[in-house]
Write an enzyme that holds these catalytic residues in place. Structure first.
Site, PDB file in Angstrom:
ATOM      1  CG  HIS A 191      -1.797   0.894   1.279  1.00  0.00           C
ATOM      2  ND1 HIS A 191      -2.607   1.301   2.670  1.00  0.00           N
ATOM      3  CD2 HIS A 191      -1.644   2.546   0.657  1.00  0.00           C
ATOM      4  CE1 HIS A 191      -3.501   2.222   2.197  1.00  0.00           C
ATOM      5  NE2 HIS A 191      -2.718   3.194   1.312  1.00  0.00           N
ATOM      6  CG  HIS A 223       2.246   8.742   2.446  1.00  0.00           C
ATOM      7  ND1 HIS A 223       2.180   9.319   3.309  1.00  0.00           N
ATOM      8  CD2 HIS A 223       0.886   8.132   2.202  1.00  0.00           C
ATOM      9  CE1 HIS A 223       0.839   9.152   3.923  1.00  0.00           C
ATOM     10  NE2 HIS A 223      -0.022   7.634   2.680  1.00  0.00           N
ATOM     11  CD  GLU A 267       0.263   5.180  -1.054  1.00  0.00           C
ATOM     12  OE1 GLU A 267       1.103   5.451  -0.312  1.00  0.00           O
ATOM     13  OE2 GLU A 267      -1.279   5.697  -0.264  1.00  0.00           O
TER      14      GLU A 267
END
Length: 223
Positions: free
Chosen positions: A76, A121, A117
């Protein structure tokens, strides 16, 4: 009285739908503005793909959930984390080169996920995209998935604590405090592994916790 109750109920529903789903999750409530490269450790988030796909309506060309796909744990994300909370979206702009996206689709089988992502992040890692996704692969490759969760052909019923114990057994040096098991209702949803900046297992911060309510949970089979 009935009229005001109805107005309040409608207003509450509208307010909930005005907030993005991610912002309503407990994880995203702990997000705050950060500087790239300034964080304490990583969380490697492994999503149980059969559970994700059971809640979706995939088309025949879906990169993760189409009938011919048979993923188990997929990445993930690899999330820079503070001891309490985490940074998010630390830099703007700069899309991902398609070659970088393609290079990680075997472990993150959704181009949309890969791009999300990175923006959310990866930009907080202080790395360029190629270096960050090399780190993602190294974190995933450095973890041995226990045999029962590699390609189960039938549903498995287990206590959440057993999943942690099996990960510990297969990965010397990994302790219970380095892991968190999360569920969606009575089903396994995700395993999170806490790693230092050198990708060695370490204790999770106080906000990375187990999230299963039932004593026994179901691990959906890989199709």
């Amino acid at each position: 009285m009935h009229r005001w109750t109805t107005i309040f109920g409608v207003s509450l529903v509208l307010l909930l739908f005005a907030v993005p789903a991610g912002a309503r999750s407990s994880h995203h409530k702990r997000a705050r503005t950060g500087a790239p490269g300034v964080f304490d450790y990583y969380v490697l988030s492994l999503s149980w793909s059969p559970q994700h796909c059971a809640t979706q309506f995939p088309g025949p060309k879906d990169p993760q959930c189409a009938p011919y796909r048979q993923y188990s744990f997929v990445v993930h994300g690899l999330w820079p984390q503070y001891e309490n909370g985490f940074p998010q979206s630390c830099a703007k702009g700069g899309g991902l080169d398609q070659a970088i996206v393609n290079n990680v689709l075997d472990i993150m089988p959704s181009p949309t996920l890969v791009r999300h992502e990175w923006a959310t992040h990866g930009t907080c890692s202080g790395m360029d995209p190629a270096t960050y996704f090399t780190k993602v692969r190294a974190a995933y490759s450095g973890l041995k998935i226990p045999a029962p969760y590699q390609r189960p052909s039938s549903a498995v019923r287990v206590p959440p604590q057993q999943i942690k114990q099996e990960f510990e057994h297969e990965n010397p040096g990994l302790r219970s405090d380095d892991l968190a098991v999360l569920c969606s209702g009575k089903y396994l949803q995700e395993v999170r592994v806490c790693l230092d900046k050198n990708l060695r297992a370490r204790g999770c911060g106080r906000d990375v916790r187990d999230g299963c309510r039932d004593d026994m949970i179901t691990v959906r089979p890989v199709r």
